[in-house]
Write a protein that holds these residues in place. Structure first.
Motif, PDB file in Angstrom:
ATOM      1  N   TRP A  36      25.782 -81.026   6.130  1.00  0.00           N
ATOM      2  CA  TRP A  36      25.379 -82.319   5.580  1.00  0.00           C
ATOM      3  C   TRP A  36      26.109 -83.415   6.354  1.00  0.00           C
ATOM      4  O   TRP A  36      27.322 -83.325   6.583  1.00  0.00           O
ATOM      5  CB  TRP A  36      25.721 -82.427   4.099  1.00  0.00           C
ATOM      6  N   PHE A  37      25.361 -84.429   6.728  1.00  0.00           N
ATOM      7  CA  PHE A  37      25.902 -85.609   7.384  1.00  0.00           C
ATOM      8  C   PHE A  37      25.438 -86.832   6.600  1.00  0.00           C
ATOM      9  O   PHE A  37      24.529 -86.733   5.774  1.00  0.00           O
ATOM     10  CB  PHE A  37      25.390 -85.702   8.832  1.00  0.00           C
ATOM     11  N   ARG A  38      26.051 -87.966   6.860  1.00  0.00           N
ATOM     12  CA  ARG A  38      25.613 -89.196   6.209  1.00  0.00           C
ATOM     13  C   ARG A  38      25.741 -90.367   7.171  1.00  0.00           C
ATOM     14  O   ARG A  38      26.553 -90.348   8.099  1.00  0.00           O
ATOM     15  CB  ARG A  38      26.408 -89.464   4.930  1.00  0.00           C
ATOM     16  N   GLN A  39      24.907 -91.372   6.937  1.00  0.00           N
ATOM     17  CA  GLN A  39      24.927 -92.562   7.775  1.00  0.00           C
ATOM     18  C   GLN A  39      24.760 -93.796   6.910  1.00  0.00           C
ATOM     19  O   GLN A  39      23.730 -93.963   6.247  1.00  0.00           O
ATOM     20  CB  GLN A  39      23.818 -92.498   8.825  1.00  0.00           C
ATOM     21  N   ALA A  40      25.793 -94.626   6.909  1.00  0.00           N
ATOM     22  CA  ALA A  40      25.752 -95.904   6.193  1.00  0.00           C
ATOM     23  C   ALA A  40      25.214 -96.972   7.140  1.00  0.00           C
ATOM     24  O   ALA A  40      25.289 -96.829   8.363  1.00  0.00           O
ATOM     25  CB  ALA A  40      27.150 -96.264   5.712  1.00  0.00           C
ATOM     26  N   PRO A  41      24.686 -98.065   6.599  1.00  0.00           N
ATOM     27  CA  PRO A  41      24.138 -99.136   7.446  1.00  0.00           C
ATOM     28  C   PRO A  41      25.175 -99.638   8.438  1.00  0.00           C
ATOM     29  O   PRO A  41      26.315 -99.933   8.071  1.00  0.00           O
ATOM     30  CB  PRO A  41      23.759-100.217   6.437  1.00  0.00           C
ATOM     31  N   GLY A  42      24.767 -99.714   9.704  1.00  0.00           N
ATOM     32  CA  GLY A  42      25.648-100.234  10.738  1.00  0.00           C
ATOM     33  C   GLY A  42      26.733 -99.285  11.197  1.00  0.00           C
ATOM     34  O   GLY A  42      27.586 -99.661  12.001  1.00  0.00           O
ATOM     35  N   LYS A  43      26.694 -98.050  10.697  1.00  0.00           N
ATOM     36  CA  LYS A  43      27.733 -97.088  11.082  1.00  0.00           C
ATOM     37  C   LYS A  43      27.115 -95.866  11.739  1.00  0.00           C
ATOM     38  O   LYS A  43      25.915 -95.608  11.615  1.00  0.00           O
ATOM     39  CB  LYS A  43      28.543 -96.671   9.845  1.00  0.00           C
ATOM     40  N   GLU A  44      27.969 -95.108  12.428  1.00  0.00           N
ATOM     41  CA  GLU A  44      27.519 -93.871  13.052  1.00  0.00           C
ATOM     42  C   GLU A  44      27.295 -92.800  11.982  1.00  0.00           C
ATOM     43  O   GLU A  44      27.900 -92.828  10.905  1.00  0.00           O
ATOM     44  CB  GLU A  44      28.583 -93.384  14.034  1.00  0.00           C
ATOM     45  N   ARG A  45      26.422 -91.845  12.312  1.00  0.00           N
ATOM     46  CA  ARG A  45      26.243 -90.712  11.430  1.00  0.00           C
ATOM     47  C   ARG A  45      27.524 -89.865  11.457  1.00  0.00           C
ATOM     48  O   ARG A  45      28.032 -89.541  12.524  1.00  0.00           O
ATOM     49  CB  ARG A  45      25.039 -89.882  11.886  1.00  0.00           C
ATOM     50  N   GLU A  46      28.012 -89.511  10.267  1.00  0.00           N
ATOM     51  CA  GLU A  46      29.271 -88.789  10.189  1.00  0.00           C
ATOM     52  C   GLU A  46      29.132 -87.483   9.427  1.00  0.00           C
ATOM     53  O   GLU A  46      28.288 -87.353   8.532  1.00  0.00           O
ATOM     54  CB  GLU A  46      30.353 -89.664   9.522  1.00  0.00           C
ATOM     55  N   PHE A  47      29.988 -86.557   9.776  1.00  0.00           N
ATOM     56  CA  PHE A  47      30.022 -85.246   9.153  1.00  0.00           C
ATOM     57  C   PHE A  47      30.522 -85.351   7.718  1.00  0.00           C
ATOM     58  O   PHE A  47      31.469 -86.095   7.429  1.00  0.00           O
ATOM     59  CB  PHE A  47      30.928 -84.334   9.963  1.00  0.00           C
ATOM     60  N   VAL A  48      29.901 -84.554   6.833  1.00  0.00           N
ATOM     61  CA  VAL A  48      30.335 -84.492   5.441  1.00  0.00           C
ATOM     62  C   VAL A  48      30.836 -83.085   5.111  1.00  0.00           C
ATOM     63  O   VAL A  48      31.966 -82.914   4.654  1.00  0.00           O
ATOM     64  CB  VAL A  48      29.191 -84.890   4.486  1.00  0.00           C
ATOM     65  N   ALA A  49      29.987 -82.085   5.330  1.00  0.00           N
ATOM     66  CA  ALA A  49      30.355 -80.713   4.968  1.00  0.00           C
ATOM     67  C   ALA A  49      29.464 -79.740   5.717  1.00  0.00           C
ATOM     68  O   ALA A  49      28.358 -80.089   6.136  1.00  0.00           O
ATOM     69  CB  ALA A  49      30.214 -80.501   3.467  1.00  0.00           C
ATOM     70  N   ALA A  50      29.956 -78.504   5.879  1.00  0.00           N
ATOM     71  CA  ALA A  50      29.168 -77.456   6.502  1.00  0.00           C
ATOM     72  C   ALA A  50      29.473 -76.123   5.856  1.00  0.00           C
ATOM     73  O   ALA A  50      30.581 -75.902   5.354  1.00  0.00           O
ATOM     74  CB  ALA A  50      29.459 -77.381   8.007  1.00  0.00           C
ATOM     75  N   ILE A  51      28.480 -75.237   5.872  1.00  0.00           N
ATOM     76  CA  ILE A  51      28.666 -73.870   5.404  1.00  0.00           C
ATOM     77  C   ILE A  51      28.180 -72.958   6.514  1.00  0.00           C
ATOM     78  O   ILE A  51      27.057 -73.084   7.012  1.00  0.00           O
ATOM     79  CB  ILE A  51      27.964 -73.622   4.054  1.00  0.00           C
ATOM     80  N   ILE A  52      29.062 -72.047   6.928  1.00  0.00           N
ATOM     81  CA  ILE A  52      28.860 -71.269   8.143  1.00  0.00           C
ATOM     82  C   ILE A  52      28.637 -69.803   7.797  1.00  0.00           C
ATOM     83  O   ILE A  52      29.429 -69.215   7.050  1.00  0.00           O
ATOM     84  CB  ILE A  52      30.083 -71.387   9.062  1.00  0.00           C
ATOM     85  N   GLY A  53      27.560 -69.219   8.316  1.00  0.00           N
ATOM     86  CA  GLY A  53      27.331 -67.791   8.155  1.00  0.00           C
ATOM     87  C   GLY A  53      27.349 -67.339   6.707  1.00  0.00           C
ATOM     88  O   GLY A  53      26.585 -67.814   5.880  1.00  0.00           O
ATOM     89  N   LEU A  54      28.273 -66.432   6.385  1.00  0.00           N
ATOM     90  CA  LEU A  54      28.319 -65.833   5.058  1.00  0.00           C
ATOM     91  C   LEU A  54      28.976 -66.720   4.016  1.00  0.00           C
ATOM     92  O   LEU A  54      28.986 -66.347   2.831  1.00  0.00           O
ATOM     93  CB  LEU A  54      29.039 -64.479   5.126  1.00  0.00           C
TER      94      LEU A  54
END
Length: 122
Positions: A36-54
């Protein structure tokens, strides 16, 4: 063709909760990384969370202890439970996928959803 469809965004007061969902179609879901990533107005898209493999999970420092990422392979879905929301969490939230082990680098993800708006009022 892999497709990601997010849902669950909306308007919530500070301190409230929302649960975002992302349904994956077109490939085997149980491997690889979902993020999951997020992007606020005027800002770069940023990392929020990830789930890897198992099931290894990784979080941005700004959401640790408040957000939880999970996946349901039977439903080909990944979720983001967001609690104790703050106005600074306001953004468009994007689901992303890659067949590789990946974490916070958005360039590692090759498939993206259309995004869902989350607005947190103070």
């Amino acid at each position: 063709q892999v497709q990601l469809v997010e849902s669950g965004g909306g308007l919530v007061q500070a301190g409230g909760s929302l649960r975002l969902s992302c349904v994956v179609s077109g490939r085997t879901f149980s491997r690889g990384t979902m993020g999951w990533f997020r992007q606020a107005p005027g800002k770069e898209r940023e990392f929020v969370a990830a789930i890897i493999g198992l099931g290894t999970t990784v979080y941005a420092d700004s959401v640790k202890g408040r957000f939880t990422i999970s996946r349901d392979n039977a439903k080909n879905s990944v979720y983001l439970q967001m609690n104790s929301l703050k106005p600074e969490d306001t953004a468009v939230y994007y689901c992303a996928a890659t067949p590789l082990p990946a974490t916070s680098q958005k360039g590692s993800y090759n498939t993206w959803g259309q995004g869902t708006q989350v607005t947190v009022s103070s």
